[in-house]
Design an enzyme around this catalytic site. Sequence first.
Site, PDB file in Angstrom:
ATOM      1  N   ASP A 174      36.847  39.252  51.885  1.00 61.09           N
ATOM      2  CA  ASP A 174      38.229  39.692  51.648  1.00 61.09           C
ATOM      3  C   ASP A 174      39.041  39.637  52.948  1.00 61.09           C
ATOM      4  O   ASP A 174      40.264  39.734  52.914  1.00 61.09           O
ATOM      5  CB  ASP A 174      38.242  41.137  51.119  1.00 61.09           C
ATOM      6  CG  ASP A 174      38.507  41.204  49.618  1.00 61.09           C
ATOM      7  OD1 ASP A 174      39.055  40.226  49.068  1.00 61.09           O
ATOM      8  OD2 ASP A 174      38.184  42.245  49.017  1.00 61.09           O
ATOM      9  N   GLN A 234      36.307  46.438  45.496  1.00 56.03           N
ATOM     10  CA  GLN A 234      37.595  46.432  44.800  1.00 56.03           C
ATOM     11  C   GLN A 234      38.389  47.697  45.152  1.00 56.03           C
ATOM     12  O   GLN A 234      37.877  48.811  45.047  1.00 56.03           O
ATOM     13  CB  GLN A 234      37.353  46.333  43.277  1.00 56.03           C
ATOM     14  CG  GLN A 234      38.620  46.181  42.459  1.00 56.03           C
ATOM     15  CD  GLN A 234      39.364  44.865  42.724  1.00 56.03           C
ATOM     16  OE1 GLN A 234      38.763  43.818  42.871  1.00 56.03           O
ATOM     17  NE2 GLN A 234      40.686  44.937  42.821  1.00 56.03           N
ATOM     18  N   LYS A 273      37.167  37.775  38.789  1.00 58.51           N
ATOM     19  CA  LYS A 273      36.487  37.223  39.975  1.00 58.51           C
ATOM     20  C   LYS A 273      35.068  36.785  39.627  1.00 58.51           C
ATOM     21  O   LYS A 273      34.613  35.716  40.040  1.00 58.51           O
ATOM     22  CB  LYS A 273      36.486  38.267  41.106  1.00 58.51           C
ATOM     23  CG  LYS A 273      37.872  38.481  41.709  1.00 58.51           C
ATOM     24  CD  LYS A 273      37.952  39.706  42.620  1.00 58.51           C
ATOM     25  CE  LYS A 273      39.395  39.960  43.043  1.00 58.51           C
ATOM     26  NZ  LYS A 273      39.576  41.212  43.798  1.00 58.51           N
TER      27      LYS A 273
END
Length: 288
Positions: free
Chosen positions: A119, A96, A52
């Site tokens: 997200d 994460q 990412k």
Amino acid sequence: MIILDGKKTSGAIKEEIAAAVVELKKQGKKTPHLAAVLVGNDGASMTYVGAKVKACELVGFESTLLELPDTTSEEALLHEIDNLNNNPEIDGFIIQLPLPKHIDEHKVLMAVNPEKDVDGFHPANVGKMALELPTFLPATPYGIMELLERYEVETSGKNVVVIGRSHIVGRPMSILLSQKRTAGDATVTLTHSRTKNLKEITKEADIIVAALGIAEFLTGDMVKEGVTIIDVGITRVEDASKKRGFRLAGDVHFDSVSKKASYITPVPGGVGPMTIAMLLKNTLQACQ
Ligand code: NAD
């Protein structure tokens, strides 16, 4: 059989994003800045976060990686999230997953400012998604919708079977595919670990989204001719012939299923790269 090439498609999306960043810079506007928080040193998580951050560099974004030890307390993590929420330099950030067991994942995701939640995991954004209001769509389902759209796979009126009901993939996937929208208007069946006679259900499907995390679970005898297959799974399977000691396997047994499929995503090179591209797209949106 047509390969739904996530690598190529995500490359095109990244080029579009890079061009938008050049334009922002030309106009003297802020450069998008994504931060990623990694708690602990899980091998797969480190790989995903690394990819990412690298993708940010590629499109001209700023990026910050916050690496915290797995002994980090919930309170300390919430404090870091508060800092990111209040830092005007950061447009969006991700935590994460999975988090170490002593940290309450729900509490952590709730602490993220929904306007920086690229997200799309915060309940406020999940609610907006369900109500078809503008929001950040969760990156993996968003990437799948984009792939279906760009390859012009017909979804309207089709029987779609989603395998897996997780909050980040299966559930949002089932919601988006059933909505009145591009790559939507499908008749969706959401299946899970308690589903009975799964094979009877998958054999009726025009499109199958496999997101259960069991390597090569979906086999050729479970699908009908002409099916479209979206394979979300990524499982590390031991493989002594590989330098790193493992290979990545999807949830679909590619060799037997691809013989019957009209469209199929490979693993790797299918859904994975699309997920990263859509995270970048959400970050651009957060900045704008
Ligand atoms: P999860 O573990 O949270 O959920 C798995 C789901 O599968 C559950 O809802 C469960 O009910 C269902 N399930 C388990 N066994 C089943 C069975 N025998 N029959 C039917 N359903 C069954 O998983 P997740 O977080 O959604 O991830 C699924 C897979 O996708 C994993 O391999 C993960 O690594 C991968 N993943 C990939 C990406 C990507 O970008 N490509 C993103 C997220 C997750």
